[in-house]
Design an enzyme around this catalytic site. Structure first.
Site, PDB file in Angstrom:
ATOM      1  N   GLU A  33       0.834  -1.216   0.000  1.00  0.00           N
ATOM      2  CA  GLU A  33       0.000   0.000   0.000  1.00  0.00           C
ATOM      3  C   GLU A  33       0.868   1.265   0.000  1.00  0.00           C
ATOM      4  OE1 GLU A  33      -1.635   1.622   3.548  1.00  0.00           O
ATOM      5  OE2 GLU A  33      -1.093  -0.125   4.742  1.00  0.00           O
ATOM      6  N   LYS A 167      -3.419  -2.410  15.174  1.00  0.00           N
ATOM      7  CA  LYS A 167      -3.024  -1.666  16.370  1.00  0.00           C
ATOM      8  C   LYS A 167      -4.082  -1.767  17.441  1.00  0.00           C
ATOM      9  CE  LYS A 167       0.181   1.483  14.425  1.00  0.00           C
ATOM     10  NZ  LYS A 167       0.160   2.530  13.409  1.00  0.00           N
TER      11      LYS A 167
HETATM   12  N1  PSU Z   1      -3.047   0.810  10.615  1.00  0.00           N
HETATM   13  C1  PSU Z   1      -1.757   1.088  10.838  1.00  0.00           C
HETATM   14  N2  PSU Z   1      -1.115   1.947  10.027  1.00  0.00           N
HETATM   15  C2  PSU Z   1      -1.734   2.501   8.949  1.00  0.00           C
HETATM   16  C3  PSU Z   1      -3.082   2.162   8.710  1.00  0.00           C
HETATM   17  C4  PSU Z   1      -3.690   1.328   9.561  1.00  0.00           C
HETATM   18  O1  PSU Z   1      -1.191   0.575  11.793  1.00  0.00           O
HETATM   19  O2  PSU Z   1      -1.111   3.287   8.221  1.00  0.00           O
HETATM   20  C5  PSU Z   1      -3.753   2.724   7.492  1.00  0.00           C
HETATM   21  C6  PSU Z   1      -3.778   1.655   6.401  1.00  0.00           C
HETATM   22  O3  PSU Z   1      -3.624   2.278   5.143  1.00  0.00           O
HETATM   23  C7  PSU Z   1      -5.181   1.088   6.534  1.00  0.00           C
HETATM   24  C8  PSU Z   1      -5.958   2.332   6.895  1.00  0.00           C
HETATM   25  O4  PSU Z   1      -5.659   0.448   5.373  1.00  0.00           O
HETATM   26  O5  PSU Z   1      -5.100   3.058   7.773  1.00  0.00           O
HETATM   27  C9  PSU Z   1      -7.295   2.062   7.551  1.00  0.00           C
HETATM   28  O6  PSU Z   1      -7.937   3.264   7.750  1.00  0.00           O
HETATM   29  P1  PSU Z   1      -9.494   3.341   8.159  1.00  0.00           P
HETATM   30  O7  PSU Z   1      -9.547   2.830   9.571  1.00  0.00           O
HETATM   31  O8  PSU Z   1      -9.849   4.783   8.033  1.00  0.00           O
HETATM   32  O9  PSU Z   1     -10.206   2.452   7.192  1.00  0.00           O
END
Ligand code: PSU
Ligand code: MN
Length: 318
Positions: A33, A167
């Site tokens: 990504e 996380k």
């Molecule tokens: N979790 C992490 N680091 C990140 C992300 C999630 O530890 O950078 C990023 C990833 O790109 C993931 C996104 O796909 O956040 C998810 O965001 P949301 O919860 O807004 O869908």
């Protein structure tokens, strides 16, 4: 009467040559990504880490394909110059699966999350993806309904996903419940517990454990042969030497979540806000752990992608 035929719109994909050749030859490729480059780490550490991630994928025998959006096209594989541009250009929007069509329509640069990178990987014919942390069910989701599109995309994209869990800013028990309900296999590779990104364990046992690369490949192919349309999630925990004490992260997170609520931070801005707070409170230790775990998951993904490509050439029963 003349029948009107609608012309189908194809999503424009731009392949980097190395990736395109590998896909056509059935060689292992690992999709990556770009949101983690633009939003996960500061410049220039983000660029250095993205490069290192690509390096370890290559060293493991697979070809890296960092995904992004630019000029109304989906990029399947970035060059070193592309990574530098994405890492150093401020204000590139975070693009999840719901946002893709708009970004493709209006042009400009977009950083893909796990969800949108999976969409691109499947379109491109790449069956493997790696990222350190996936999105999940947020704490308090019963009230806010904040569930990452990453989880929904796992139910749709036939791509194997390697990660170090999620996380602990998230509700990991609910995240696993969601995956169970939607028939997304979660397999801990050479470990027992579902990991929690900075920590080797979330305290929750993983539903499955497999120790052999070939068994992982066999499980992935069988999941799809059974008629399932979605992803297989494979976890590999952070190395003990890079890990941070889970209680420390939890305490910081509780404070940060309350602050976010106070400041009205919500929606797709919340993840970044919370990650920043942990970085500040741990004086950069979490950023270091972040970089280490991005590299270690990519290493494992490369090994697994090699075994998977080999297994596809020569499927064998146990
Ligand atoms: N979790 C992490 N680091 C990140 C992300 C999630 O530890 O950078 C990023 C990833 O790109 C993931 C996104 O796909 O956040 C998810 O965001 P949301 O919860 O807004 O869908
Ligand atoms: Mn969200």
């Amino acid at each position: 009467m003349k029948l009107s035929r609608n012309r189908r719109v194809n999503v424009p994909l731009v392949f980097n040559e190395e990736v395109s050749e590998a896909i056509h030859a059935g060689e292992p490729v690992v999709a990556l990504e770009s949101n983690v480059i633009t939003h996960g780490l500061p410049y220039p550490e983000n660029v250095a880490t993205a490069r290192k991630v690509e390096e370890v994928v290559r060293a493991g025998g697979a070809v890296p394909a960092t995904i992004g959006i630019e000029g109304g096209r989906l990029m399947i594989g970035m060059t070193a110059a592309d990574i530098e541009r994405f890492g150093s250009t401020p204000g590139i929007p975070k693009v999840s699966s719901r946002d893709m069509c708009v970004l493709l329509a209006k042009g400009g640069m977009g950083a893909t999350t796990v969800a949108s990178s999976l969409v691109a990987a499947e379109l491109a014919g790449i069956p493997f993806f790696a990222s350190a942390g996936i999105g999940g069910v947020h704490r308090g989701a019963a009230r806010t309904m904040d569930i990452s599109s990453d989880l929904i995309q796992f139910t749709r994209s036939k791509v194997a996903v390697v990660c170090a869990g999620a996380k602990s800013i998230l509700d990991l028990a609910s995240t696993l419940e969601y995956l169970e309900t939607h028939c997304v296999p979660v397999i801990a590779f050479q470990s027992d517990d579902f990991p929690a990104f900075y920590c080797a364990s979330s305290g929750i046992r993983s539903p499955h454990r497999l120790d052999e690369e070939e068994d992982i490949a066999r499980a992935i192919e069988h999941h799809w042969a059974l008629g399932n349309r979605g992803s297989v999630l494979i976890t590999s925990p952070i190395r003990e030497k890079d890990a941070i004490d889970g209680r420390v992260v939890d305490a910081i997170m509780m404070k940060a979540m309350a602050a976010a609520d106070n400041e009205g931070v919500r929606g797709n801005a919340l993840t970044k806000y919370l990650m920043r707070a942990v970085d500040e409170a741990t004086e950069g230790r979490s950023a270091k752990a972040n970089m280490a775990v991005l590299v270690s998951t990519a290493e494992v993904a490369s090994r697994l992608a090699v075994a998977h490509a080999q297994y596809r050439r020569q499927p064998r029963c146990k």
